[in-house]
Design an enzyme around this catalytic site. Structure first.
Site, PDB file in Angstrom:
ATOM      1  N   GLN A 124       0.735  -1.162   0.113  1.00  8.65           N
ATOM      2  CA  GLN A 124      -0.128  -0.193  -0.056  1.00  8.65           C
ATOM      3  C   GLN A 124       0.920   1.153   0.022  1.00  8.65           C
ATOM      4  O   GLN A 124       1.766   1.498   0.907  1.00  8.65           O
ATOM      5  CB  GLN A 124      -0.822   0.170   1.339  1.00  8.65           C
ATOM      6  CG  GLN A 124      -1.942   1.185   1.302  1.00  8.65           C
ATOM      7  CD  GLN A 124      -2.642   1.388   2.369  1.00  8.65           C
ATOM      8  OE1 GLN A 124      -2.184   1.447   3.446  1.00  8.65           O
ATOM      9  NE2 GLN A 124      -3.940   1.255   2.481  1.00  8.65           N
ATOM     10  N   TYR A 163      -6.489  10.877   3.515  1.00 11.28           N
ATOM     11  CA  TYR A 163      -5.195  11.011   3.378  1.00 11.28           C
ATOM     12  C   TYR A 163      -4.958  12.236   2.161  1.00 11.28           C
ATOM     13  O   TYR A 163      -5.991  12.532   1.734  1.00 11.28           O
ATOM     14  CB  TYR A 163      -4.291   9.579   3.040  1.00 11.28           C
ATOM     15  CG  TYR A 163      -3.827   8.776   4.042  1.00 11.28           C
ATOM     16  CD1 TYR A 163      -4.954   8.667   5.040  1.00 11.28           C
ATOM     17  CD2 TYR A 163      -2.871   8.286   4.156  1.00 11.28           C
ATOM     18  CE1 TYR A 163      -4.473   7.876   6.292  1.00 11.28           C
ATOM     19  CE2 TYR A 163      -2.490   7.294   5.261  1.00 11.28           C
ATOM     20  CZ  TYR A 163      -3.659   7.097   6.423  1.00 11.28           C
ATOM     21  OH  TYR A 163      -3.207   6.342   7.500  1.00 11.28           O
ATOM     22  N   ALA A 193     -10.030  -7.887   7.123  1.00 13.44           N
ATOM     23  CA  ALA A 193      -8.602  -7.344   8.052  1.00 13.44           C
ATOM     24  C   ALA A 193      -8.916  -7.843   9.400  1.00 13.44           C
ATOM     25  O   ALA A 193      -8.276  -8.534  10.145  1.00 13.44           O
ATOM     26  CB  ALA A 193      -9.157  -5.736   7.988  1.00 13.44           C
ATOM     27  N   ARG A 194     -10.056  -7.095  10.195  1.00  8.66           N
ATOM     28  CA  ARG A 194     -10.132  -7.543  11.774  1.00  8.66           C
ATOM     29  C   ARG A 194     -10.303  -9.127  11.880  1.00  8.66           C
ATOM     30  O   ARG A 194      -9.474  -9.700  13.008  1.00  8.66           O
ATOM     31  CB  ARG A 194     -11.443  -6.933  12.136  1.00  8.66           C
ATOM     32  CG  ARG A 194     -10.860  -5.428  12.827  1.00  8.66           C
ATOM     33  CD  ARG A 194     -12.200  -4.438  12.949  1.00  8.66           C
ATOM     34  NE  ARG A 194     -13.109  -4.427  11.830  1.00  8.66           N
ATOM     35  CZ  ARG A 194     -14.291  -3.851  11.718  1.00  8.66           C
ATOM     36  NH1 ARG A 194     -14.773  -3.341  12.985  1.00  8.66           N
ATOM     37  NH2 ARG A 194     -15.121  -3.615  10.716  1.00  8.66           N
TER      38      ARG A 194
END
Length: 403
Positions: A106, A176, A351-352
């Site tokens: 990433q 971002y 993810a989690r």
């Protein structure tokens, strides 16, 4: 596009292709900041982190977050392309490949999410906006800054290819820098990079096109794009549909990953579930803890969790473009995965659930009834400064605190 009636959806454990890369299955370990790069060093702990997911059965693991520029780091413990990694990134990609999985890097610029107190560098933004992590204000990008940011993304893509990464995920989300440019709330420019959506999307399109022009098909390119900032006056789904169409038109992306939320203004909007305010505040310096008592309840809000919670919004993008797409958010079992595949998504990102059980893909392949043990307490968010982990996996040691 959404599957035509009667068209069988792919099985998640069948191979899938992104650009010139074939994944052994369609489960991707989503980028979750690992907290295993003290002072920007690539460590064996980071390698072990991703090797565990590869061994656990994912098709691809995503290394987060590798900044394109020195001031684009989230803090001083973030790697940026151009630092000497001592060959450790190649060691990481080799280790993941040895387990049969692909690996993605990433890349992106943190913008106002950067902590200037930690990096020692003033963060950039589309305009002068607050950068709360470092109690600072951004410098509004000049044309020269923008040109450098674009070139830094190209250098990062080259660096990733040279280190053996199969793919890059270009970060256009979570407020971002590029996401800040897209946001009408944060971008108050009056030049060709502000105002209309076409102007606000100019930086994203320049970066995407520059990477493609420089790299061709040497590395697969996925783009993570916000659908909704989760704040009033921010970037919204109708604009995301158009930006996705432009990225496809430009030929910039091999696949899209849709996301939501703002690391700057509303971080829990991405995760859904509980807001671990007390746990997160406990990891901060005293001055930040004091500030969080005031702004924390407004910034860290709880949102109801449901399986596949981004699906309805992401379907709007799915219906608008033909690019392969990856569904993120609440992917916890075969029903949520099959719903994504039936809706025309070629891949899913977890993810989690993988922080809780790194071998969840193998367990799900062996037992279609298997559901993730993740309870979406989000307490993993508070561990990123000492090595991201599920706090319910007590046998997993923490990484030593960073100085």
């Amino acid at each position: 596009m959404t599957l035509a009636p009667g068209t069988p959806s792919p099985d998640v454990f069948s191979p899938g292709k992104i650009g010139n890369v074939t994944l052994r299955n369609r489960i991707v370990k989503a980028a979750t900041f690992e907290g295993r790069t003290p002072k920007g060093r690539i460590t064996q702990e980071l390698i072990d982190f991703h090797t565990e997911y590869a061994r656990g059965g994912v098709g691809m693991s995503t290394v987060a977050y590798l900044a394109t520029s020195p001031e684009g780091r989230t803090d001083k413990h973030c790697y940026h392309w151009g630092m000497d990694d001592g060959g450790m990134l190649r060691k990481l990609t080799d280790a993941v490949h040895a387990e049969g999985a692909a690996v993605s890097a990433q890349i992106g610029h943190a913008g106002a999410v950067a902590n200037a107190t930690s990096t020692g560098l003033r963060p950039l933004g589309p305009s002068r906006i607050a950068a709360p992590a470092g109690l600072s204000v951004t410098k509004a990008c000049t044309e020269a800054d923008i040109d450098r940011v674009v070139e830094d993304h190209v250098k990062a893509a080259r660096g990733a290819a040279e280190a053996g990464f199969d793919a890059i995920e270009v970060h256009f989300g979570h407020n971002y820098l590029v996401s800040e440019f897209l946001s009408p709330k944060l971008n108050r420019r009056k030049d060709s990079y502000g105002g209309s959506l076409e102007n606000r999307a100019r930086l994203a399109r320049r970066i995407g096109r520059a990477i493609r022009d420089a790299m061709g098909d040497r590395i697969a390119v996925t783009i993570k794009l916000n659908m909704d900032d989760g704040v009033p006056g921010g970037f919204w789904i109708e604009e995301a549909v158009q930006v996705a169409k432009w990225l496809e038109q430009d030929g910039s992306a091999d696949a899209l990953v849709m996301t939501v939320g703002s690391s700057l203004l509303n971080p829990i909007y991405l995760f859904k579930g509980e807001a671990p305010l007390a746990e997160f505040a406990a990891t901060q310096p005293p001055v930040i803890q004091m500030g969080m008592k005031v702004v924390g309840p407004r910034m860290f809000k709880s949102y109801p969790y449901t399986d596949a919670y981004m699906l309805d919004d992401a379907r709007q993008i799915r219906d608008a473009v033909s690019l392969p797409m990856m569904l993120l958010g609440g992917i916890v079992d075969r029903p949520s995965i099959d719903k994504a595949m039936d809706s025309g998504f070629e891949f899913v990102a977890m993810a989690r659930g993988l922080l809780r059980e790194p071998d969840l893909p193998l367990k799900m392949q062996a037992d279609e009834r298997r559901r993730s043990l993740c309870v979406h307490c989000n307490r993993c968010m508070a561990t990123i400064y000492q090595g991201s982990r599920c706090v319910l996996r007590e046998h997993v040691p923490a990484v030593p605190a960073r100085g």
